[in-house]
Enzyme design. Structure first.
Site, PDB file in Angstrom:
ATOM      1  N   HIS A  65      38.538 -35.359 -34.833  1.00 37.03           N
ATOM      2  CA  HIS A  65      39.121 -34.012 -34.873  1.00 37.03           C
ATOM      3  C   HIS A  65      40.391 -34.010 -35.718  1.00 37.03           C
ATOM      4  CE1 HIS A  65      42.613 -34.333 -32.061  1.00 37.03           C
ATOM      5  NE2 HIS A  65      41.884 -35.231 -31.430  1.00 37.03           N
ATOM      6  N   GLU A 212      39.482 -29.489 -30.990  1.00 37.06           N
ATOM      7  CA  GLU A 212      39.344 -30.462 -29.906  1.00 37.06           C
ATOM      8  C   GLU A 212      40.455 -30.307 -28.883  1.00 37.06           C
ATOM      9  OE1 GLU A 212      39.985 -34.294 -27.760  1.00 37.06           O
ATOM     10  OE2 GLU A 212      41.354 -33.201 -29.077  1.00 37.06           O
ATOM     11  N   GLU A 213      41.675 -30.100 -29.358  1.00 40.38           N
ATOM     12  CA  GLU A 213      42.808 -30.039 -28.446  1.00 40.38           C
ATOM     13  C   GLU A 213      42.804 -28.779 -27.585  1.00 40.38           C
ATOM     14  OE1 GLU A 213      44.473 -32.505 -27.899  1.00 40.38           O
ATOM     15  OE2 GLU A 213      44.782 -33.718 -29.684  1.00 40.38           O
ATOM     16  N   ASP A 235      38.854 -41.532 -32.192  1.00 38.35           N
ATOM     17  CA  ASP A 235      40.013 -40.850 -31.612  1.00 38.35           C
ATOM     18  C   ASP A 235      41.017 -41.911 -31.179  1.00 38.35           C
ATOM     19  OD1 ASP A 235      41.681 -38.823 -30.493  1.00 38.35           O
ATOM     20  OD2 ASP A 235      39.927 -37.634 -29.974  1.00 38.35           O
TER      21      ASP A 235
END
Length: 364
Positions: A65, A212-213, A235
């Protein structure tokens, strides 16, 4: 290798709040196009770079991401101060006194500011050891009233990100905001460069994903469209080699990339990932062949955007996860070890060249 860290510094300096990733989308697409003509951006902003293989019977999708945590302005006070709330898992305890960039609504400019904090001499006794919630905090951008704020294009809905602050620390460490997950983006770009000179056996898709966050589901359209046979998420994971964590999990800087065995959010069935055993073992065997030391990751409290993608498509996807250990996650001083990053690069090179349709990923 120093060129790689120059690229990482450039990546961390690009603002990309979750949902506001357009600068990073443009950045990653432009860099991918140096290595392949097959670059696609979907309607959400996910950037896919494809490298066809010699056989191309199966496909491997590797993704990371590109968005970052931050804040959003919720109100402009009459006196020019900005109220805000979190976008993603921003820890309130690290906010007060932090430098930030407050972006205009059109994302074409920003103003430097900081999160206000109590004057030390006048701090009430009952506030000295309390972490305030975001509704009790505010941002100061030097404006004297609301009209002045709006004249510079800032208003309710403006994105807020940490100030860029990349630096080397000691012999092997690097510190910056947004190493989560611009390190993953760096790994993707390194892979793209490698694949431009080394044709894989099978089709490889490299994906820089969004949101993603915020909701950990932004990359789902990519999996629906491409239906890869296997996938690896890149990640970070929390390094526990600091005094307060006291090695809660056996993850530390400098001991190699971490290969996931399980992560889980920690509440109910919100999700996590238990990787495909055979794909995980394949990755571990490749590390052993190269003599790369790796760490086995089992962690409760982390979740990333492979928590849902493995169930997509008509048959699901064999999923694995490779992490870079990171101290002080989601803070402005995230810290990683250059040796872990280099070892992850070497391991990924081996993985993409040896991934083959003959690899058995079946279950049962």
């Amino acid at each position: 290798m120093e060129k790689k860290y120059q690229i990482l510094e450039e990546l961390t300096s690009v603002s990309g709040l979750s949902g506001f990733e357009d600068r990073m989308i443009s950045e990653m697409a432009g860099r991918f196009r140096k290595y392949t003509k097959q670059v696609e951006i979907d309607n959400l902003g996910n950037v896919t770079a494809t490298f066809n293989g010699v056989k191309s019977n199966k496909s491997l999708l590797i993704f990371a991401h590109m968005d970052e945590i931050g804040l959003m302005v919720t109100k402009v006070e009459p006196n020019g101060f900005l109220r805000f709330d979190r976008v993603g898992g921003v820890p309130e305890k690290t906010l007060r006194g932090q430098l930030v960039d407050v972006h205009s609504l059109d994302e074409k400019s920003f103003r430097e500011g900081f999160v206000g904090t109590y004057a030390h001499h006048l701090t009430p006794a009952d506030a000295k050891y309390v972490v305030p919630t975001t509704d009790q905090m505010y941002i100061d951008i030097g404006c004297e009233n609301a009209s002045e704020v709006r004249e510079v294009g800032i208003d309710t809905g403006s994105a807020v990100t940490y100030r860029p602050n990349f630096r080397f620390m000691g012999k092997n460490h690097i510190t910056s905001k947004a190493l989560d997950n611009r390190i993953g983006c760096l790994l993707l770009l390194d892979l793209a460069e490698y694949l431009s000179h080394n044709t894989p056996r099978e089709t490889i898709h490299l994906v820089a994903s969004v949101q993603e966050e915020f909701n950990i589901r932004g990359n789902m359209p990519v999996f629906t469209r491409l239906e890869p046979d296997a996938s690896i998420c890149l990640d970070i994971t929390a390094s526990c080699d600091v005094p307060d964590l006291k090695m809660k999990y056996n993850i530390e800087l400098g001991s190699g990339p971490a290969i996931l065995h399980m992560n889980f959010h920690g509440r109910g069935t919100l999700a996590g990932l238990i990787p495909n055993p055979k794909l995980r073992q394949f990755i571990e065997h490749k590390a052993e062949e190269l003599g790369i030391h790796f760490q086995r990751e089992v962690i409760i409290g982390e979740i990333t955007d492979d928590a849902f993608t493995f169930v997509l498509g008509k048959h699901g996807c064999a999923m694995a996860h490779l992490s870079i250990p990171l101290r002080y996650t989601h803070s402005p001083v995230e810290t990683a070890d250059k040796r872990d990053i280099q070892n992850a690069m070497n391991l990924l090179h081996k993985i993409v060249l040896d991934f083959d349709s003959d690899l058995d990923l079946s279950r049962g």
